[in-house]
Design a protein around this motif. Structure first.
Motif, PDB file in Angstrom:
ATOM      1  N   ASN A  71       8.788   2.687  -0.051  1.00  0.00           N
ATOM      2  CA  ASN A  71       8.538   2.162  -1.108  1.00  0.00           C
ATOM      3  C   ASN A  71       6.649   2.173  -0.975  1.00  0.00           C
ATOM      4  O   ASN A  71       6.937   0.779  -2.323  1.00  0.00           O
ATOM      5  CB  ASN A  71       9.148   0.879  -1.288  1.00  0.00           C
ATOM      6  CG  ASN A  71       9.389   0.243  -0.288  1.00  0.00           C
ATOM      7  OD1 ASN A  71       8.882   0.390   0.401  1.00  0.00           O
ATOM      8  ND2 ASN A  71      10.269  -0.194  -0.744  1.00  0.00           N
ATOM      9  N   MET A  72       6.255   1.965  -0.186  1.00  0.00           N
ATOM     10  CA  MET A  72       4.440   1.604  -0.780  1.00  0.00           C
ATOM     11  C   MET A  72       3.790   2.794  -1.194  1.00  0.00           C
ATOM     12  O   MET A  72       2.631   2.727  -2.166  1.00  0.00           O
ATOM     13  CB  MET A  72       3.750   0.929   0.777  1.00  0.00           C
ATOM     14  CG  MET A  72       4.141   0.048   1.605  1.00  0.00           C
ATOM     15  SD  MET A  72       3.319   0.391   3.448  1.00  0.00           S
ATOM     16  CE  MET A  72       4.136  -1.734   3.892  1.00  0.00           C
ATOM     17  N   HIS A  82       1.260   2.716  -4.308  1.00  0.00           N
ATOM     18  CA  HIS A  82       0.334   1.253  -3.967  1.00  0.00           C
ATOM     19  C   HIS A  82      -1.090   2.269  -3.008  1.00  0.00           C
ATOM     20  O   HIS A  82      -0.970   3.178  -2.777  1.00  0.00           O
ATOM     21  CB  HIS A  82       0.747   0.353  -3.695  1.00  0.00           C
ATOM     22  CG  HIS A  82       1.976  -0.132  -3.905  1.00  0.00           C
ATOM     23  ND1 HIS A  82       1.540  -1.548  -4.769  1.00  0.00           N
ATOM     24  CD2 HIS A  82       3.617   0.318  -4.192  1.00  0.00           C
ATOM     25  CE1 HIS A  82       2.799  -2.010  -5.650  1.00  0.00           C
ATOM     26  NE2 HIS A  82       3.791  -0.769  -4.784  1.00  0.00           N
ATOM     27  N   GLU A 139      -3.794  -2.894  -1.245  1.00  0.00           N
ATOM     28  CA  GLU A 139      -3.035  -4.170  -1.290  1.00  0.00           C
ATOM     29  C   GLU A 139      -2.738  -4.444  -0.062  1.00  0.00           C
ATOM     30  O   GLU A 139      -1.957  -5.535  -0.120  1.00  0.00           O
ATOM     31  CB  GLU A 139      -2.045  -3.361  -2.216  1.00  0.00           C
ATOM     32  CG  GLU A 139      -2.584  -2.867  -3.868  1.00  0.00           C
ATOM     33  CD  GLU A 139      -1.769  -2.606  -5.027  1.00  0.00           C
ATOM     34  OE1 GLU A 139      -0.239  -3.445  -4.811  1.00  0.00           O
ATOM     35  OE2 GLU A 139      -1.741  -1.144  -5.010  1.00  0.00           O
ATOM     36  N   PHE A 140      -2.470  -3.809   1.016  1.00  0.00           N
ATOM     37  CA  PHE A 140      -1.984  -4.305   2.258  1.00  0.00           C
ATOM     38  C   PHE A 140      -2.223  -4.781   3.049  1.00  0.00           C
ATOM     39  O   PHE A 140      -2.469  -5.175   4.207  1.00  0.00           O
ATOM     40  CB  PHE A 140      -0.943  -3.074   2.461  1.00  0.00           C
ATOM     41  CG  PHE A 140      -0.152  -2.336   1.656  1.00  0.00           C
ATOM     42  CD1 PHE A 140       0.943  -2.996   1.869  1.00  0.00           C
ATOM     43  CD2 PHE A 140      -0.422  -1.679   0.783  1.00  0.00           C
ATOM     44  CE1 PHE A 140       1.661  -2.487   0.470  1.00  0.00           C
ATOM     45  CE2 PHE A 140       0.614  -1.230  -0.369  1.00  0.00           C
ATOM     46  CZ  PHE A 140       1.313  -1.377  -0.105  1.00  0.00           C
ATOM     47  N   ARG A 196      10.564  -6.085  -4.149  1.00  0.00           N
ATOM     48  CA  ARG A 196       9.893  -4.615  -3.588  1.00  0.00           C
ATOM     49  C   ARG A 196       8.623  -5.441  -3.156  1.00  0.00           C
ATOM     50  O   ARG A 196       8.306  -5.043  -1.918  1.00  0.00           O
ATOM     51  CB  ARG A 196      10.047  -3.952  -4.271  1.00  0.00           C
ATOM     52  CG  ARG A 196      10.161  -2.541  -3.731  1.00  0.00           C
ATOM     53  CD  ARG A 196       9.791  -1.048  -4.314  1.00  0.00           C
ATOM     54  NE  ARG A 196       7.995  -1.139  -4.684  1.00  0.00           N
ATOM     55  CZ  ARG A 196       7.830  -1.393  -6.175  1.00  0.00           C
ATOM     56  NH1 ARG A 196       7.513  -1.322  -6.682  1.00  0.00           N
ATOM     57  NH2 ARG A 196       6.291  -0.233  -5.420  1.00  0.00           N
ATOM     58  N   ILE A 204       6.661  -5.358   0.824  1.00  0.00           N
ATOM     59  CA  ILE A 204       5.952  -4.579   1.275  1.00  0.00           C
ATOM     60  C   ILE A 204       4.913  -5.092   1.679  1.00  0.00           C
ATOM     61  O   ILE A 204       3.598  -4.727   2.101  1.00  0.00           O
ATOM     62  CB  ILE A 204       5.774  -2.948   0.300  1.00  0.00           C
ATOM     63  CG1 ILE A 204       5.737  -3.527  -0.967  1.00  0.00           C
ATOM     64  CG2 ILE A 204       7.209  -2.803   0.465  1.00  0.00           C
ATOM     65  CD1 ILE A 204       4.524  -2.146  -1.726  1.00  0.00           C
ATOM     66  N   GLN A 205       4.669  -6.361   1.215  1.00  0.00           N
ATOM     67  CA  GLN A 205       3.636  -7.167   1.613  1.00  0.00           C
ATOM     68  C   GLN A 205       2.165  -6.399   0.802  1.00  0.00           C
ATOM     69  O   GLN A 205       0.841  -7.138   1.901  1.00  0.00           O
ATOM     70  CB  GLN A 205       3.659  -7.232   3.139  1.00  0.00           C
ATOM     71  CG  GLN A 205       3.820  -7.429   3.988  1.00  0.00           C
ATOM     72  CD  GLN A 205       4.290  -8.296   4.871  1.00  0.00           C
ATOM     73  OE1 GLN A 205       3.377  -8.654   5.887  1.00  0.00           O
ATOM     74  NE2 GLN A 205       5.165  -9.585   4.912  1.00  0.00           N
ATOM     75  N   ALA A 206       2.658  -6.126  -0.398  1.00  0.00           N
ATOM     76  CA  ALA A 206       1.332  -6.095  -0.869  1.00  0.00           C
ATOM     77  C   ALA A 206       0.468  -7.496  -1.902  1.00  0.00           C
ATOM     78  O   ALA A 206       1.484  -8.483  -1.780  1.00  0.00           O
ATOM     79  CB  ALA A 206       1.725  -5.418  -2.469  1.00  0.00           C
ATOM     80  N   TYR A 207      -0.303  -7.162  -1.872  1.00  0.00           N
ATOM     81  CA  TYR A 207      -1.229  -8.667  -2.644  1.00  0.00           C
ATOM     82  C   TYR A 207      -0.363  -8.850  -3.655  1.00  0.00           C
ATOM     83  O   TYR A 207      -0.314  -9.903  -3.631  1.00  0.00           O
ATOM     84  CB  TYR A 207      -2.601  -8.144  -3.226  1.00  0.00           C
ATOM     85  CG  TYR A 207      -3.173  -8.685  -3.383  1.00  0.00           C
ATOM     86  CD1 TYR A 207      -4.005  -9.551  -2.524  1.00  0.00           C
ATOM     87  CD2 TYR A 207      -3.530  -9.013  -5.123  1.00  0.00           C
ATOM     88  CE1 TYR A 207      -4.681 -11.045  -3.105  1.00  0.00           C
ATOM     89  CE2 TYR A 207      -4.673 -10.289  -5.603  1.00  0.00           C
ATOM     90  CZ  TYR A 207      -4.794 -11.072  -4.760  1.00  0.00           C
ATOM     91  OH  TYR A 207      -6.044 -12.158  -4.684  1.00  0.00           O
TER      92      TYR A 207
END
Lengths: 91, 127
Positions: A65-66, A69, A73-74, B81, B85-88
């Motif tokens: 699910n990444m 993106h 962002e990570f 979600r 996922i540790q997104a910004y």
């Protein structure tokens, strides 16, 4: 404005080449990259990317699910440790 | 009070406006629904009979528009979600700060809540 669909997702070509190679060889080593604006592609799932945050490389294990993106962002570029307390400043 | 879509009870307003009390139904969807079943936009909800109400309810069901609890759950799932996922954007949600790059030096009070005064700020000399 969002990106034109015609162009397809933006991925750094060299990064993609490394990803494809890692997939073929089954290499587990993290792929170092500065391409923070690249999109996470389905091919990257399961690989570990080392994404540059301006100082060091942040290891990210790509999950399903990444996808979609962008790499950046990570790997946050700022480190906020909170504001100093009053005693810190007067002391 | 009319009961449409679970708990929603608008009544003394024009139908078009009353439907927007439902979470997930704004002016646009409201108009679409009414057009689809061929009702008038203007009558107050209390002037409608049971049959009209039933048609509105079934129109909402058939339209496939996410409404109330379902919509809230969907939104929560999307946020979860991003956090997972540790997104910004997930980090910003977790901290209760604006997610889309807005400034936080001033403003963004909606997201951050009421002003918390930080003590000890040096007062500048008045001119």
């Amino acid at each position: 404005m969002s990106r034109s669909v015609k162009k397809g997702p933006h991925v750094d070509a060299k990064l993609m080449k490394k990803v494809v190679r890692a997939q073929k060889t089954g290499a587990r080593a993290a792929i170092r990259t500065w391409a923070r604006s690249s999109m996470m592609m389905p091919e990257m799932v399961g690989l570990t990317l080392a994404i540059h945050d301006g100082r060091r490389f942040v290891s990210v294990l790509v999950t399903e699910n990444m996808v979609g993106h962008r790499l950046g962002e990570f790997a946050p570029t700022r480190l906020f440790r909170g504001h100093s307390s009053k005693s810190d400043r007067t002391g | 009070m009319a009961l449409i879509a679970g708990v929603n009870v608008p009544d003394n307003r024009r139908l078009e406006v009353a439907l927007t009390a439902i979470h997930g139904v704004g002016p646009k969807v409201s108009k679409q629904l009414i057009n689809r079943i061929g009702l008038d936009h203007n009558p107050r909800v209390r002037e409608l009979n049971e049959e009209d109400l039933a048609r509105i309810r079934s129109a909402i069901d058939r339209s496939g528009v996410l409404i109330e609890g379902d919509l809230r759950r969907e939104t929560q799932m999307n946020i979860r979600r991003l956090v997972d996922i540790q997104a910004y954007r997930g980090l910003r949600h977790r901290r209760g700060l604006p997610v889309r790059g807005q400034r936080t030096r001033t403003n963004s009070r909606t997201k951050r809540g009421r002003r918390a005064t930080v003590a000890g700020k040096k007062r500048t000399a008045k001119h």
